[in-house]
Scaffold this motif. Structure first.
Motif, mmCIF file in Angstrom:
data_model
loop_
_atom_site.group_PDB
_atom_site.id
_atom_site.type_symbol
_atom_site.label_atom_id
_atom_site.label_comp_id
_atom_site.label_asym_id
_atom_site.label_seq_id
_atom_site.Cartn_x
_atom_site.Cartn_y
_atom_site.Cartn_z
ATOM 1 N N THR A 214 0.868 -1.182 0.000
ATOM 2 C CA THR A 214 0.000 0.000 0.000
ATOM 3 C C THR A 214 0.900 1.227 0.000
ATOM 4 O O THR A 214 1.819 1.329 0.821
ATOM 5 C CB THR A 214 -0.896 0.014 1.251
ATOM 6 O OG1 THR A 214 -1.720 -1.162 1.219
ATOM 7 C CG2 THR A 214 -1.796 1.242 1.279
ATOM 8 N N SER B 130 -4.227 6.702 0.447
ATOM 9 C CA SER B 130 -3.480 5.445 0.320
ATOM 10 C C SER B 130 -3.965 4.713 -0.917
ATOM 11 O O SER B 130 -5.164 4.700 -1.219
ATOM 12 C CB SER B 130 -3.711 4.565 1.550
ATOM 13 O OG SER B 130 -3.036 5.121 2.659
ATOM 14 N N ALA C 116 -3.534 1.048 -3.343
ATOM 15 C CA ALA C 116 -3.002 -0.304 -3.489
ATOM 16 C C ALA C 116 -2.032 -0.315 -4.668
ATOM 17 O O ALA C 116 -2.250 0.400 -5.666
ATOM 18 C CB ALA C 116 -4.138 -1.284 -3.746
#
Ligand SMILES: Cc1cc2nc3c(=O)[nH]c(=O)nc-3n(C[C@H](O)[C@H](O)[C@H](O)COP(=O)(O)OP(=O)(O)OC[C@H]3O[C@@H](n4cnc5c(N)ncnc54)[C@H](O)[C@@H]3O)c2cc1C
Length: 268
Positions: free
Chosen positions: A134, A141, A143
């Protein structure tokens, strides 16, 4: 010789860097300078201002956080390579960092700079995608699956600054690259991981951007051995072809590096 002027500011805090970047949309964040400075020297980029974040100590750290290893964006490759914490938590990551470029590059280049730059032959993107990391910025944030969007491009918006990367600890992980003998960038590099939610395989160097290989992941979910991926190849159609190697050669290397990465993972 043609010269052009630009301003340089050494940011004293992340907030200052964010404010400077917001005030001047064409300004560039400067971290290790290992990509940006050569690019400017070649006149491929001419930003009006450099915002130097390389000395922001708040962005330079390595810490364990439960089942994850969190690394600050300005942490240098050499610090990742020599960290006992990284070696204990995710040895493949420390070994990957130790194989980047040469000592000068490793002592100046940063993990955040490498991920933000997303060079198609860079090593860290394979680790981030392979481990399902992440990536955190001053805003949000993301992925890893959503971060790398194409050649030298990422989901980062203008002025957005990568602050830290969280790597979930894997049961096993391994990385193997076939380095370009001159630069040490990956002709092909493959990162494999046996994670809590299944196997992941990420390839760098072969295509225009780091990518996963679902067929190899399915095979490794059934049997995490090098034999499981030995018969799986990726199509050469969209792979890179240059003076260092053809697309077909790179496709062949993907299978070979994947096998070696699984063997490395099984040794840890
Ligand atoms: C001779 C040589 C050999 C190399 N070999 C390898 C290799 O084998 N493997 C490999 O992976 N890499 C290799 N590299 C690249 C090296 O790892 C660089 O360090 C890396 O690409 C960029 O990191 P940097 O910190 O120097 O970033 P910089 O050059 O300072 O910045 C690169 C780009 O990222 C942006 N940026 C930097 N930090 C942030 C941030 N925190 N948030 C948002 N944007 C940011 C900058 O604005 C710029 O656009 C090599 C480089 C050289 C010069």
């Amino acid at each position: 010789m043609i010269t052009y002027p630009f301003e340089y500011t050494r940011a004293q805090s992340l907030d200052e860097a964010v404010a400077l970047a917001a005030a001047e949309p064409d300004a560039k964040i400067l971290a290790g300078g290992q990509t940006l400075i050569p690019t400017m020297k070649q006149r491929l980029a001419a930003p009006p201002r450099l915002i130097d974040i390389s000395r922001l100590s708040q962005l330079s750290f390595i810490r364990r956080d439960g089942d994850a290893l969190v690394i600050g964006a300005t942490t240098r490759h050499a610090d990742v390579a020599s960290s006992a914490d990284v070696m204990e938590a995710i040895p493949a990551l420390a070994l990957l960092a130790g194989e980047i470029g040469d000592p000068a590059v490793r002592h100046l280049g940063t993990i955040g700079g490498s991920l933000a730059n997303n060079d198609p032959a860079a090593d860290y993107p394979a680790a981030a995608l392979g481990l399902g990391a992440t990536l955190t910025t001053n805003k949000r944030s993301l992925a890893a699956d959503d971060f790398f969007t194409g050649m030298f491009s990422t989901a980062l918006e203008e002025g957005e600054i990568l602050t830290e990367i969280s790597f979930p600890l894997a049961e096993k992980a391994g990385y193997c690259k076939f380095p370009n003998p001159a630069s040490r960038y990956a002709m092909v590099g493959v990162f494999v991981a046996k994670t809590k939610v299944g196997a992941r395989v990420a390839v760098t160097g072969a295509g225009s951007c780091v990518f996963r290989v679902p067929r190899m992941e399915a095979a490794l979910n059934a049997d995490f051995t090098s034999e499981a991926v030995a018969g799986i190849s990726v199509p050469a159609d969209d792979l890179n072809s240059d003076l260092h190697g053809s697309a077909e050669y790179r496709a062949h290397l993907v299978t070979v590096m994947a096998k070696r990465a699984v063997e490395a993972a099984n040794r840890t």
